[in-house]
Design an enzyme around this catalytic site. Structure first.
Site, PDB file in Angstrom:
ATOM      1  N   SER A 138       0.830  -1.204   0.000  1.00 25.50           N
ATOM      2  CA  SER A 138       0.000   0.000   0.000  1.00 25.50           C
ATOM      3  C   SER A 138       0.858   1.245   0.000  1.00 25.50           C
ATOM      4  CB  SER A 138      -0.920   0.021   1.220  1.00 25.50           C
ATOM      5  OG  SER A 138      -1.662   1.232   1.241  1.00 25.50           O
ATOM      6  N   LYS A 192      -4.355  -6.411   3.556  1.00 27.13           N
ATOM      7  CA  LYS A 192      -4.308  -5.315   2.574  1.00 27.13           C
ATOM      8  C   LYS A 192      -5.717  -4.965   2.093  1.00 27.13           C
ATOM      9  CE  LYS A 192      -2.768  -2.432  -0.592  1.00 27.13           C
ATOM     10  NZ  LYS A 192      -3.831  -2.311  -1.585  1.00 27.13           N
ATOM     11  N   HIS A 195      -7.330  -2.968   4.760  1.00 26.12           N
ATOM     12  CA  HIS A 195      -6.743  -1.620   4.689  1.00 26.12           C
ATOM     13  C   HIS A 195      -7.498  -0.776   3.670  1.00 26.12           C
ATOM     14  CE1 HIS A 195      -4.290   1.270   2.457  1.00 26.12           C
ATOM     15  NE2 HIS A 195      -3.652   1.526   3.582  1.00 26.12           N
ATOM     16  N   ASN A 196      -7.709  -1.335   2.484  1.00 21.24           N
ATOM     17  CA  ASN A 196      -8.398  -0.590   1.436  1.00 21.24           C
ATOM     18  C   ASN A 196      -9.843  -0.313   1.807  1.00 21.24           C
ATOM     19  OD1 ASN A 196      -5.965  -1.026   0.161  1.00 21.24           O
ATOM     20  ND2 ASN A 196      -6.868  -1.570  -1.793  1.00 21.24           N
ATOM     21  N   GLU A 199      -9.867   2.502   4.056  1.00 19.36           N
ATOM     22  CA  GLU A 199      -9.583   3.678   3.212  1.00 19.36           C
ATOM     23  C   GLU A 199     -10.869   4.232   2.596  1.00 19.36           C
ATOM     24  OE1 GLU A 199      -7.660   4.031  -1.168  1.00 19.36           O
ATOM     25  OE2 GLU A 199      -6.388   3.044   0.318  1.00 19.36           O
TER      26      GLU A 199
END
Length: 494
Positions: A138, A192, A195-196, A199
């Protein structure tokens, strides 16, 4: 699996990269700048030679013309990083590589793969005698070049082989690389993905806060940029606040208007947010902040529905007035916005970490949540001051069931609750959609509630579907004869 023919060339490269789009090219440059000899490969072979020619002063590159050539250029055990589109393209690339690689060689998928695909590929390559890492990366194109946050998943021994490479290119915070072993098979890509998802929620929250300040308070983009800029260096300090200030300060060259006013209000997405929502549903975890953020993007693209409805409704209220017609106090609204944005952000992160914890239990990954928060402090898109508090919370109590149970964060939310409710109320009175600000508040109220109205739902389910219910005063499972005598029967004794 072994190649039938390899070109005659020296095996000098430490690691190879196939897929030289923006992210792949920058990751290769990052590796080379750290002293690693990097073999380059791309399906459009000329690109490998162009990258080597354009950036040869940054390190040592070995451009190659084919997969066979790429593999032949690598020292054993060969290490090949995949930077190709997720899905079929990744499978096709792996299939081609397996014809050239040998026992013990390593494939590193550093793209945005779905974690279930990574689990499948990991098992398949293990049977072929190849090592495999699914690595979340990222930070966008600048992160790939200057130092991303890195989330590797796979066998720990394979990670140990790649750790020097990953640590060398990662962002650093307090002298430590923003890279750590996450867990087996798909763990890295799962983290990940989450995480997105966070976001998505974080960006939507910022957009909602902007909308309230813009419409209900009547502030212009430049003024709102100054407000957001004043939060840099505070508890709200984060990369996304920085880019928000940049976006709101920009002026369109063609019209002289604020750039945000000429950008179409349709937000795109590449799928990881949707994957996060699907994973939450599959694992039984409420990720409402992420779900609402994904839904907001979907609705932004349904312009024909929005246009049709707009013909029959009034625009949101402005003129900085409340529903009662009283003028809003600017400083009070800004303070409420700051409180609401922070509190909702904590809830969004809490939901994401709950999903990671649950997946870790389901797939036996044993994810260190404090370590995840630690590597997200630098390099990645959601890097934020809040992550230090999250790292401290899980460091103090690794078994913390939910982030909102941490005493320090619980107190911080309690202190901001009045402002949070105030801002959501202002938005509702003004007719402004705030799906993530409001859903996170509902989540917070739900987890704090002594009793939820879902008792009524379960009674309804028992009436029309004999779905049974539990009681609060004694153990067991019960069903009532709703259409007959009304007698309650014990379906499953305690």
């Amino acid at each position: 699996m072994t190649a039938t023919h390899l070109p005659e060339r020296a095996s000098t490269a430490d690691i190879g990269v196939t897929g030289l789009g923006t992210m792949g090219r920058n990751l290769a440059r990052n590796l080379a700048s750290r002293g690693h000899v990097v073999a380059l490969h791309n399906r459009t072979t000329q690109r490998a030679w162009e990258v080597a020619a354009e950036h040869g002063d940054e390190g040592t590159f070995v451009p190659t013309d084919s997969f066979a050539d790429l593999v032949a250029s690598l020292q054993r055990p060969r290490k090949v990083v995949l930077m190709v589109p997720a899905g079929a393209a990744t499978d096709e690339t792996i299939d081609e590589l397996t014809h050239h690689l040998e026992f013990g060689d390593v494939i590193i998928d550093a793209g945005n793969a779905h974690y279930l695909d990574t689990r499948r590929r990991s098992e398949r390559l293990r049977r072929l005698g190849l090592q495999f890492l699914g690595v979340g990366v990222s930070g966008g194109e600048q992160g790939a070049l200057l130092g991303p946050s890195i989330m590797p998943g796979g066998d720990r021994s394979t990670y140990a082989t790649l750790q020097p490479f990953l640590d060398s290119i990662a962002a650093r915070v307090d002298g430590q690389p923003c890279s750590t072993y996450i867990g087996p098979d798909g763990a890295g890509h799962f983290v990940k993905m989450v995480h997105n998802g966070i976001e998505y929620a974080d960006m939507q929250l910022i957009a909602e806060a902007y909308d309230v300040l813009r419409v209900a308070l009547g502030a212009g983009p430049h003024e709102i940029a100054e407000i957001f800029g004043s939060w840099q260096g505070t508890e709200l300090d984060c990369f996304l606040i920085d880019v928000t200030v940049q976006a709101l300060s920009a002026v369109d060259d063609a019209t002289g208007s604020p750039l945000v006013d000429v950008v179409a209000d349709e937000a795109g997405m590449k799928g990881t947010g949707l994957w996060t929502v699907q994973a939450g549903l599959a694992l039984g975890v409420n990720v409402g902040a992420i779900s609402e953020a994904v839904s907001a993007r979907l609705l932004s693209g349904r312009e024909h529905l929005r246009s049709l409805h707009a013909q029959h409704s009034s625009p949101p209220a402005s003129a900085a007035a409340t529903g009662s017609g009283q003028r809003l106090d600017r400083d009070a609204v800004v303070a409420a916005t700051r409180s609401a944005l922070y509190a909702a952000k904590v809830v969004a992160y809490a939901q994401g970490f709950d999903l990671i914890r649950t997946a870790g239990e389901e797939y036996d990954w044993d994810v260190d949540l404090a370590a995840v928060a630690g590597i997200w402090r630098g390099g990645c898109i959601i890097r934020a001051a809040l992550l230090e508090d999250i790292r401290a919370a899980y460091g103090a109590d690794p078994g913390l069931a939910i982030l909102l149970g941490d005493p320090a964060l619980a107190a911080a939310l309690s202190d901001r609750l009045e402002g949070w409710r105030t801002l959501v109320g202002i938005a509702v009175a003004a007719g402004l959609p705030v799906p993530v600000l409001s859903s996170t508040l509902a989540y917070y109220d739900s987890v704090r509630a002594a009793r939820l109205p879902t008792s009524l739902i379960q009674a309804q389910r028992d009436i029309f579907g004999a779905h049974t219910y539990r009681r609060v005063d004694r153990a067991g499972v019960f069903h009532r004869d709703w259409s007959g005598s009304g007698e309650e029967r014990v379906i499953q004794p305690a």
